[in-house]
Enzyme design. Structure first.
Site, mmCIF file in Angstrom:
data_model
loop_
_atom_site.group_PDB
_atom_site.id
_atom_site.type_symbol
_atom_site.label_atom_id
_atom_site.label_comp_id
_atom_site.label_asym_id
_atom_site.label_seq_id
_atom_site.Cartn_x
_atom_site.Cartn_y
_atom_site.Cartn_z
ATOM 1 N N HIS A 136 0.848 -1.214 0.000
ATOM 2 C CA HIS A 136 0.000 0.000 0.000
ATOM 3 C C HIS A 136 0.876 1.255 0.000
ATOM 4 O O HIS A 136 0.717 2.151 -0.808
ATOM 5 C CB HIS A 136 -0.921 0.029 1.227
ATOM 6 C CG HIS A 136 -1.512 1.396 1.454
ATOM 7 N ND1 HIS A 136 -2.663 1.821 0.833
ATOM 8 C CD2 HIS A 136 -1.072 2.455 2.193
ATOM 9 C CE1 HIS A 136 -2.916 3.089 1.180
ATOM 10 N NE2 HIS A 136 -1.963 3.490 2.006
ATOM 11 N N HIS A 141 1.539 5.082 -2.668
ATOM 12 C CA HIS A 141 1.942 6.466 -2.365
ATOM 13 C C HIS A 141 3.180 6.961 -3.122
ATOM 14 O O HIS A 141 3.252 8.132 -3.476
ATOM 15 C CB HIS A 141 2.239 6.599 -0.866
ATOM 16 C CG HIS A 141 1.025 6.659 -0.009
ATOM 17 N ND1 HIS A 141 0.203 7.759 0.069
ATOM 18 C CD2 HIS A 141 0.482 5.728 0.818
ATOM 19 C CE1 HIS A 141 -0.790 7.507 0.912
ATOM 20 N NE2 HIS A 141 -0.648 6.288 1.369
ATOM 21 N N SER A 201 -4.082 0.847 -4.490
ATOM 22 C CA SER A 201 -3.520 -0.381 -3.902
ATOM 23 C C SER A 201 -4.629 -1.397 -3.625
ATOM 24 O O SER A 201 -4.375 -2.454 -3.047
ATOM 25 C CB SER A 201 -2.773 -0.056 -2.601
ATOM 26 O OG SER A 201 -3.648 0.613 -1.704
HETATM 27 FE FE FE Z 1 -1.730 5.367 2.895
#
Ligand code: FE
Ligand code: HBI
Length: 293
Positions: A136, A141, A201
């Protein structure tokens, strides 16, 4: 040790190994300890999500994935990626055991250091897990931190931590992060695209955020987002849409956050499904023209 109670973890015991973390909660990523099975979990997630991202993600996200040049079949070495990322926007990755206290989290962001969790989910958690894991944090990110305006936005966002703390308004900053870093949509000439880490994600939410008629999609408005609550364990009832990443950057540079915090910090949150009279709600026609293109 006081473990963080970040909204994404609720009250579950955190999974990471915090015993060897430094005072700023960073650890070393001992890359040699990942098992072949863990590398294979990374490979499975990477190929599934990148296939979806090709049609559903913002072009800037895809560009970032390309720039990072990660191998699809091996968990990345954070220091290698940091060298590449630093040349793009000055951001580096710092390895952390998992969720860290908000104070340290904001401090890292304010110095262009993005915390990435060192452990990866188990095979039986491919579709959902409570805490952010390596996949994730890294896949969701890091690629967009190569985009200059978004990179500036996240740093400026981190710098707001102390002000929010002084106004007991960290929960309002958490909403801004939730809606505009984890679950943001951006408009492109070919229709809306997902850029939030929480969507990209997750296979389910990457599709849902663009294809479902159920959620509201409302034009980004800073104060509106700061007031709006969210649920952490279901798909969003509302997504906010930016026209350009520069708008996010401008919004945190120009806004009078102290005024927003004073006005709203003690007020009850707007429910996630709220539509206010002043909202610019995007209609179905503005949505996912792209999917069957
Ligand atoms: Fe996050
Ligand atoms: N810690 N490692 C990590 N990653 C996060 O995304 C994170 C965090 N701590 C707090 C937090 N997020 C949220 O409270 C943000 O809204 C600040």
């Amino acid at each position: 040790m006081e473990l963080p109670t970040a909204p994404t973890a609720g009250t579950v015991a955190l999974r990471g190994d915090y015993e060897h973390a430094a005072a700023d909660y960073t650890v070393t990523q001992d890359w040699s300890r990942y098992s072949d099975d863990e590398h294979d979990i990374w490979r499975t997630l990477w190929s599934r999500q990148l296939r979806l991202a090709a049609t559903h993600a913002a072009p800037e996200f895809l560009r970032g994935v390309e720039l990072l040049g990660c191998r699809p079949d091996r968990i990345p070495r954070f220091d290698e990626t940091s060298e590449v990322l630093e040349r793009c926007t000055g951001w580096r990755i710092v390895a952390v055991p998992g969720l860290i206290p908000e104070k340290e989290f904001f401090l890292h962001l304010s110095r262009r250091r993005f915390p990435v969790t060192v452990w990866i989910r188990r095979r039986d958690e491919l579709d959902y897990l409570v805490e952010p894991d390596l996949f994730h944090d890294f896949f969701g990110h890091v690629p967009l931190l190569a985009e200059p305006a978004f990179a500036g936005f996240v740093e400026a966002y981190g710098r707001l931590g102390p002000l929010a703390e002084r106004h007991a308004a960290l929960h309002m900053l958490a909403r801004l992060y939730w809606y505009m870093v984890e679950f943001g949509l951006i408009r492109t000439p070919s229709g809306l695209r997902a850029y939030g880490a929480g969507m990209l994600s997750s296979a389910g939410e990457t599709r849902y955020c663009l294809e479902s008629a159920r959620p509201n999609r409302i034009a980004f408005d800073l104060e509106r987002v700061l007031r709006t609550g969210y649920m952490i364990d279901e798909f969003q009832k509302t997504y906010f849409v930016v026209e350009r990443f520069k708008d996010l950057y401008e919004s945190v540079r120009q806004a009078d956050f102290a005024a927003h915090f004073r006005r709203w910090a003690q007020q009850p949150a707007l429910a996630a499904e709220t539509i206010l009279p002043g909202d610019r709600v995007l209609q179905a026609g503005e949505l996912a023209r792209h999917v069957d293109d």
